[in-house]
Write a protein that holds these residues in place. Structure first.
Motif, short mmCIF file in Angstrom:
data_model
loop_
_atom_site.label_atom_id
_atom_site.label_comp_id
_atom_site.label_asym_id
_atom_site.label_seq_id
_atom_site.Cartn_x
_atom_site.Cartn_y
_atom_site.Cartn_z
N HIS A 18 0.81 -1.22 0.00
CA HIS A 18 0.00 0.00 0.00
C HIS A 18 0.85 1.27 0.00
CE1 HIS A 18 -3.76 2.11 0.27
NE2 HIS A 18 -3.47 2.64 1.45
N ARG A 73 0.72 4.08 -3.08
CA ARG A 73 0.42 5.48 -2.76
C ARG A 73 1.66 6.08 -2.10
NH1 ARG A 73 -5.07 7.04 -2.81
NH2 ARG A 73 -6.36 5.41 -3.74
N TYR A 86 1.89 -3.06 9.14
CA TYR A 86 0.98 -3.70 8.19
C TYR A 86 0.85 -5.22 8.38
CZ TYR A 86 0.42 0.58 5.42
OH TYR A 86 0.10 1.84 5.00
N ASN A 110 -5.50 -4.71 6.76
CA ASN A 110 -6.44 -3.72 6.23
C ASN A 110 -7.00 -2.78 7.29
OD1 ASN A 110 -6.18 -4.80 3.65
ND2 ASN A 110 -7.97 -6.14 3.87
N LYS A 140 -5.35 0.27 6.63
CA LYS A 140 -5.35 0.75 5.25
C LYS A 140 -6.08 2.09 5.22
CE LYS A 140 -6.86 -0.22 0.52
NZ LYS A 140 -7.61 -1.12 -0.39
N CYS A 141 -5.39 3.12 4.76
CA CYS A 141 -5.98 4.44 4.68
C CYS A 141 -5.29 5.20 3.55
CB CYS A 141 -5.82 5.20 5.99
SG CYS A 141 -4.11 5.36 6.58
N ASN A 142 -5.96 6.25 3.10
CA ASN A 142 -5.42 7.09 2.04
C ASN A 142 -5.33 8.53 2.53
OD1 ASN A 142 -5.58 4.81 0.40
ND2 ASN A 142 -7.55 5.41 -0.46
N ALA A 195 -1.46 6.72 2.51
CA ALA A 195 -1.03 5.54 3.26
C ALA A 195 -0.13 5.88 4.43
CB ALA A 195 -0.30 4.59 2.31
N LYS A 214 -13.76 -4.54 6.03
CA LYS A 214 -12.30 -4.54 6.14
C LYS A 214 -11.69 -5.93 5.94
CE LYS A 214 -10.52 -0.41 7.05
NZ LYS A 214 -9.37 0.16 6.28
N TYR A 251 -7.01 -7.29 0.13
CA TYR A 251 -6.52 -5.91 0.13
C TYR A 251 -7.08 -5.04 -0.99
CZ TYR A 251 -3.39 -2.15 -1.34
OH TYR A 251 -2.90 -0.96 -1.78
N ALA A 282 -10.57 2.13 2.36
CA ALA A 282 -9.54 2.86 3.11
C ALA A 282 -10.18 3.70 4.19
CB ALA A 282 -8.71 3.73 2.17
#
Length: 443
Positions: free
Chosen positions: A203, A207, A270, A275, A278-280, A282, A316, A320, A325
């Motif tokens: 991830h 990103r 991670y 997950n 998992k965010c945006n 990252a 979640k 992946y 996110a």
């Protein structure tokens, strides 16, 4: 109800000092040593506790309307006040998206009915809603949110002409999510070619810092061109920090923010959390996390927020590429920052500055964010001698999970006051009264 908080250690404007504080008619009526209780007052002995202005979270996703299986304004604001957050600013990527003044009014009505914390909402920018942007009321809308190159649906704004017009014409602050979509696509294709189906460990490679930098540098260039009031949300990379100034906040029209999870986790987390984190943008390398902390100290990062974004456990727990996110954060955000204080990564005064003072100043919020006579009594009492254990099932989120599951924090939030009303007593959230108010902005 009139209240007198006695013997607290107040944290305000760079100082810690023991004092009493009186609350009357929603505001801080008096601050001083040895205040005498009036016959009708409730007296709270806060000896040994810290009294802070409540955290003002300038970036949350409370999922209402349309996504209320994940969270609602009622559920997530209750979790927020239990975490010492007294005011929030909510994002437009709900269903339908908040891209019109009518949609803003609809959200305001829900919050007026259901919210436990003070509230404000962003208008979402689209490639073709410039007339709505130009018509917003700067005194009631916290800002305009622009997703620059990484979003879905109608909120993605990529065309240079549309972005120029928004930055040129917007009558209020612009808050940006900066990730360049073309770079993300190229990175994803490279990972697929090299490893097959991407996994969560990829991830931060997909990103990456270049995707962030290309977008944030573009936003900063536009803001300089048009002298736009720009606030760049959730920085995650050391590379981007060169774009921002260490000048005093009052001298800036371009500011930056970090979020609690990017200050807490790094890419080594991670494998264990998958997950759930998992965010945006990252969570990235430890070197990036440390650079963000350094930038908090030198003033390049002005504000700390959450980007609270709940999803269900079922959503979640998928492969992946399909996992959404975002993660729930408001209930434990302030506790993570107090843990940073214990670790020596920041000071208590800095926590208050970045979560309350600077947010109120940057957004020009009327009479909030400081412990001052005449200001609204949005307060949080912290016991630094009692710990808080986090377990999924004990969270107040509708989604009933936390990325801090099985973590023990060194502090406990004992009380949260919103406009002088006790909305959290250290155990239960009081939703029986309607203490919350819409935030007003002095613009």
């Amino acid at each position: 109800m009139a209240r007198l908080i006695k013997h607290a250690t107040l944290v305000n404007e760079g100082k810690l000092y023991i004092s009493d504080l009186r609350i009357e008619n929603q505001v801080i009526a008096e601050i001083g040593p040895d205040l005498s209780a009036k016959p009708s007052e409730e007296v709270i002995d806060a000896q040994g506790m810290w009294l802070l202005p409540g955290m003002i979270d300038d970036q949350v996703h409370f999922r209402e309307p349309g996504l209320t299986h994940k969270g609602s304004i009622a559920s997530e604001s209750a979790a927020a006040v239990a975490g010492g957050i007294t005011s929030f600013m909510e994002m437009p990527n709900v269903s339908p998206s908040t891209t019109t003044r009518q949609a803003l009014a609809d959200k305001q009505a829900i919050a007026q009915r259901d919210s436990v914390a003070n509230y404000a909402f962003y208008l979402g920018a689209t490639p073709d809603n410039l007339d709505e942007i130009k018509a917003v009321d700067p005194q009631s809308v916290c800002g305009v949110k622009v997703f620059m190159g990484a979003s879905t649906g109608d909120l993605l704004v990529e065309h240079p002409a549309a972005l120029d017009a928004i930055f040129r014409e917007c009558p209020t602050l612009i808050a940006t999510h900066c990730e360049q979509g073309s770079v993300i696509q190229q990175n994803n294709a490279r990972i697929e070619q090299q490893y097959g189906t991407p996994q969560i460990i990829h991830h931060p490679m997909i990103r990456d810092d270049e995707a962030c930098y290309q977008s944030s540098s573009y936003a900063v260039a536009l803001a300089k061109k048009y002298h736009t009031q720009l606030h760049v949300l959730h920085l995650t990379t050391a590379k981007e920090l060169s774009l921002f100034s260490s000048a005093p906040l009052a001298e800036k029209h371009i500011t930056a923010e970090a979020c609690v999870h990017h200050l807490w986790f790094n890419e080594q987390d991670y494998p264990a959390l998958g997950n759930l984190i998992k965010c945006n943008p990252a969570i990235k390398a430890e070197s990036d996390r440390l650079a963000l902390l350094k930038a908090l100290h030198d003033g390049r990062i002005d504000i700390i927020a959450t980007d609270h974004a709940p999803h269900t456990w079922q959503e979640k727990n998928v492969p992946y590429p399909q996992a959404p996110a975002g993660l729930p954060l408001v209930e434990h955000a302030l506790l993570t920052l107090l843990e940073q204080v214990k670790r020596g990564a920041m000071t208590l005064e800095q926590v208050v500055e970045k979560t309350a003072h600077n947010v109120a100043t940057r957004f020009a919020i009327n009479k909030r964010g400081f412990l001052k006579e005449g200001y609204f009594a949005d307060l949080v009492l912290i016991d630094p001698t009692r710990s808080t254990y986090v377990h999924h099932e004990q969270t107040r989120y509708l989604c009933k999970w936390s990325p801090f599951h099985n973590t023990t924090f060194s502090h406990q939030i004992c009380a949260t006051f919103v406009n002088g009303e006790l909305v959290f007593d250290g155990d239960k959230v009081n939703t029986r009264h309607n203490a919350a108010q819409a935030l007003r902005f002095n613009r």
